[in-house]
Write a protein that holds these residues in place. Structure first.
Motif, PDB file in Angstrom:
ATOM      1  N   LYS A 197      44.029  52.578 108.270  1.00  0.00           N
ATOM      2  CA  LYS A 197      44.200  53.951 108.775  1.00  0.00           C
ATOM      3  C   LYS A 197      43.634  54.035 110.206  1.00  0.00           C
ATOM      4  N   MET A 198      42.453  53.439 110.403  1.00  0.00           N
ATOM      5  CA  MET A 198      41.857  53.459 111.753  1.00  0.00           C
ATOM      6  C   MET A 198      42.720  52.683 112.738  1.00  0.00           C
ATOM      7  N   ARG A 199      43.260  51.527 112.272  1.00  0.00           N
ATOM      8  CA  ARG A 199      44.143  50.741 113.161  1.00  0.00           C
ATOM      9  C   ARG A 199      45.362  51.558 113.550  1.00  0.00           C
ATOM     10  N   ALA A 200      45.921  52.269 112.569  1.00  0.00           N
ATOM     11  CA  ALA A 200      47.121  53.080 112.837  1.00  0.00           C
ATOM     12  C   ALA A 200      46.825  54.167 113.868  1.00  0.00           C
ATOM     13  N   GLU A 201      45.560  54.574 113.920  1.00  0.00           N
ATOM     14  CA  GLU A 201      45.166  55.593 114.919  1.00  0.00           C
ATOM     15  C   GLU A 201      44.862  54.965 116.283  1.00  0.00           C
ATOM     16  N   GLY A 202      45.013  53.630 116.371  1.00  0.00           N
ATOM     17  CA  GLY A 202      44.845  52.965 117.660  1.00  0.00           C
ATOM     18  C   GLY A 202      43.488  52.329 117.874  1.00  0.00           C
ATOM     19  N   PHE A 203      42.647  52.325 116.835  1.00  0.00           N
ATOM     20  CA  PHE A 203      41.316  51.718 116.972  1.00  0.00           C
ATOM     21  C   PHE A 203      41.413  50.225 116.646  1.00  0.00           C
ATOM     22  N   ARG A 204      40.855  49.388 117.518  1.00  0.00           N
ATOM     23  CA  ARG A 204      40.954  47.939 117.325  1.00  0.00           C
ATOM     24  C   ARG A 204      39.892  47.435 116.341  1.00  0.00           C
ATOM     25  N   ILE A 205      40.326  46.740 115.317  1.00  0.00           N
ATOM     26  CA  ILE A 205      39.391  46.120 114.354  1.00  0.00           C
ATOM     27  C   ILE A 205      39.785  44.661 114.194  1.00  0.00           C
ATOM     28  N   GLU A 206      38.829  43.756 114.437  1.00  0.00           N
ATOM     29  CA  GLU A 206      39.058  42.322 114.237  1.00  0.00           C
ATOM     30  C   GLU A 206      38.136  41.863 113.118  1.00  0.00           C
ATOM     31  N   SER A 207      38.708  41.357 112.054  1.00  0.00           N
ATOM     32  CA  SER A 207      37.893  40.937 110.907  1.00  0.00           C
ATOM     33  C   SER A 207      38.042  39.445 110.683  1.00  0.00           C
ATOM     34  N   MET A 208      36.931  38.811 110.317  1.00  0.00           N
ATOM     35  CA  MET A 208      36.945  37.362 110.108  1.00  0.00           C
ATOM     36  C   MET A 208      37.666  37.003 108.810  1.00  0.00           C
ATOM     37  N   ALA A 209      37.635  37.927 107.856  1.00  0.00           N
ATOM     38  CA  ALA A 209      38.423  37.761 106.633  1.00  0.00           C
ATOM     39  C   ALA A 209      38.826  39.151 106.172  1.00  0.00           C
ATOM     40  N   VAL A 210      40.073  39.277 105.744  1.00  0.00           N
ATOM     41  CA  VAL A 210      40.563  40.568 105.228  1.00  0.00           C
ATOM     42  C   VAL A 210      40.950  40.367 103.764  1.00  0.00           C
ATOM     43  N   ILE A 211      40.225  41.046 102.877  1.00  0.00           N
ATOM     44  CA  ILE A 211      40.497  40.925 101.449  1.00  0.00           C
ATOM     45  C   ILE A 211      41.450  42.054 101.045  1.00  0.00           C
ATOM     46  N   GLU A 212      42.607  41.669 100.558  1.00  0.00           N
ATOM     47  CA  GLU A 212      43.601  42.680 100.143  1.00  0.00           C
ATOM     48  C   GLU A 212      43.398  43.107  98.709  1.00  0.00           C
ATOM     49  N   SER A 213      42.913  42.182  97.899  1.00  0.00           N
ATOM     50  CA  SER A 213      42.596  42.561  96.517  1.00  0.00           C
ATOM     51  C   SER A 213      41.580  41.572  95.973  1.00  0.00           C
ATOM     52  N   MET A 214      40.785  42.046  95.030  1.00  0.00           N
ATOM     53  CA  MET A 214      39.843  41.128  94.364  1.00  0.00           C
ATOM     54  C   MET A 214      39.481  41.686  92.995  1.00  0.00           C
ATOM     55  N   ASP A 215      39.410  40.795  92.029  1.00  0.00           N
ATOM     56  CA  ASP A 215      38.951  41.154  90.684  1.00  0.00           C
ATOM     57  C   ASP A 215      38.481  39.872  90.005  1.00  0.00           C
ATOM     58  N   GLU A 216      38.234  39.969  88.701  1.00  0.00           N
ATOM     59  CA  GLU A 216      37.690  38.802  88.001  1.00  0.00           C
ATOM     60  C   GLU A 216      38.666  37.621  88.007  1.00  0.00           C
ATOM     61  N   ASN A 217      39.943  37.897  88.325  1.00  0.00           N
ATOM     62  CA  ASN A 217      40.933  36.806  88.341  1.00  0.00           C
ATOM     63  C   ASN A 217      41.031  36.107  89.695  1.00  0.00           C
ATOM     64  N   GLY A 218      40.443  36.711  90.717  1.00  0.00           N
ATOM     65  CA  GLY A 218      40.492  36.042  92.014  1.00  0.00           C
ATOM     66  C   GLY A 218      40.475  36.997  93.197  1.00  0.00           C
ATOM     67  N   ILE A 219      40.533  36.377  94.382  1.00  0.00           N
ATOM     68  CA  ILE A 219      40.468  37.127  95.643  1.00  0.00           C
ATOM     69  C   ILE A 219      41.720  36.779  96.442  1.00  0.00           C
ATOM     70  N   ARG A 220      42.397  37.817  96.965  1.00  0.00           N
ATOM     71  CA  ARG A 220      43.592  37.556  97.771  1.00  0.00           C
ATOM     72  C   ARG A 220      43.355  38.041  99.198  1.00  0.00           C
ATOM     73  N   PHE A 221      43.592  37.130 100.154  1.00  0.00           N
ATOM     74  CA  PHE A 221      43.386  37.462 101.568  1.00  0.00           C
ATOM     75  C   PHE A 221      44.687  37.874 102.227  1.00  0.00           C
ATOM     76  N   ARG A 222      44.556  38.653 103.297  1.00  0.00           N
ATOM     77  CA  ARG A 222      45.738  38.983 104.104  1.00  0.00           C
ATOM     78  C   ARG A 222      46.168  37.721 104.857  1.00  0.00           C
ATOM     79  N   GLU A 223      47.459  37.483 104.918  1.00  0.00           N
ATOM     80  CA  GLU A 223      47.983  36.288 105.616  1.00  0.00           C
ATOM     81  C   GLU A 223      47.758  36.421 107.111  1.00  0.00           C
TER      82      GLU A 223
END
Ligand code: 5GP
Length: 190
Positions: free
Chosen positions: A164-190
């Motif tokens: 939402k912040m990015r869509a408003e034009g604010f720059r965010i650089e993350s070293m890892a982006v987790i799209e989902s996580m639960d007891e079955n695993g962690i999925r990162f943004r490509e």
């Protein structure tokens, strides 16, 4: 950053309530090789942005902010969560709700350390619902300074605020982006 994703997969622990525990390499014990790599990567990403100051909030943001400040060769300022005798004189202040502790607190920075002419890069270990980042952006705004963006170690995009912040034009650089996580695993943004 590949190495950050590998560390999260190898050593992170998913706790109930959407919390990721990274105490063994980022929050309590700090992997200094990883930290150095983060500092260099953020400095590379924000080279040319004219950053004059790095801003974070105590306590868990300080190590990464220091690594970034050293790589960019600029001072690091951290907001305090309590008004102590070290925070004297006039302050900038923002009220924040803590996601991990479920409490409200004030973040404070002495007016001496954020100046109207500063170009500020905000750094934090996690971006979850965005309350800490929003509070720090408020501090920068109160100072009349410019916020060039944010650098985050681990962004949990499934908690909704970052894109939402990015869509408003604010720059965010993350070293890892987790799209989902639960007891079955962690999925990162490509
Ligand atoms: P936000 O305000 O974006 O909800 O949360 C940011 C702050 O909460 C970060 O500074 C971090 O200290 C803490 N935090 C949020 N999510 C997590 C998490 O999954 N694990 C850990 N260890 N801290 C978190």
């Amino acid at each position: 950053m590949k190495r950050m994703e590998e560390m999260i997969l190898a050593k992170g622990k998913v706790l109930p309530g959407g919390v990721l525990k990274v105490g063994s390499f980022l929050n309590q014990q700090i992997d200094t090789d990883l930290l150095r790599e983060i500092g260099d990567e953020v400095a590379r990403l924000y080279a040319g942005a004219g950053v004059t100051k790095v801003l974070t909030v105590e306590a868990s943001g300080i190590s990464m902010a220091t690594a970034v400040g050293m790589a960019l060769r600029v001072p690091v300022v951290f907001a305090k969560k309590h008004k102590t005798s070290n925070v004297d004189g006039e302050v900038y202040q923002a009220r924040v709700h803590s996601f991990t502790h479920n409490i409200d607190y004030d973040m404070l920075v002495s007016r001496d350390y954020l100046l109207a002419e500063d170009r500020v890069l905000i750094v934090d270990d996690f971006l979850a619902v965005g309350a800490a980042l929003t509070g720090m952006r408020e501090l920068v705004e109160q100072a009349g300074a410019e916020c060039v963006g944010a650098a985050i170690a681990i962004e949990k995009s499934f908690q909704g605020s970052s894109d939402k912040m990015r869509a408003e034009g604010f720059r965010i650089e993350s070293m890892a982006v987790i799209e989902s996580m639960d007891e079955n695993g962690i999925r990162f943004r490509e």
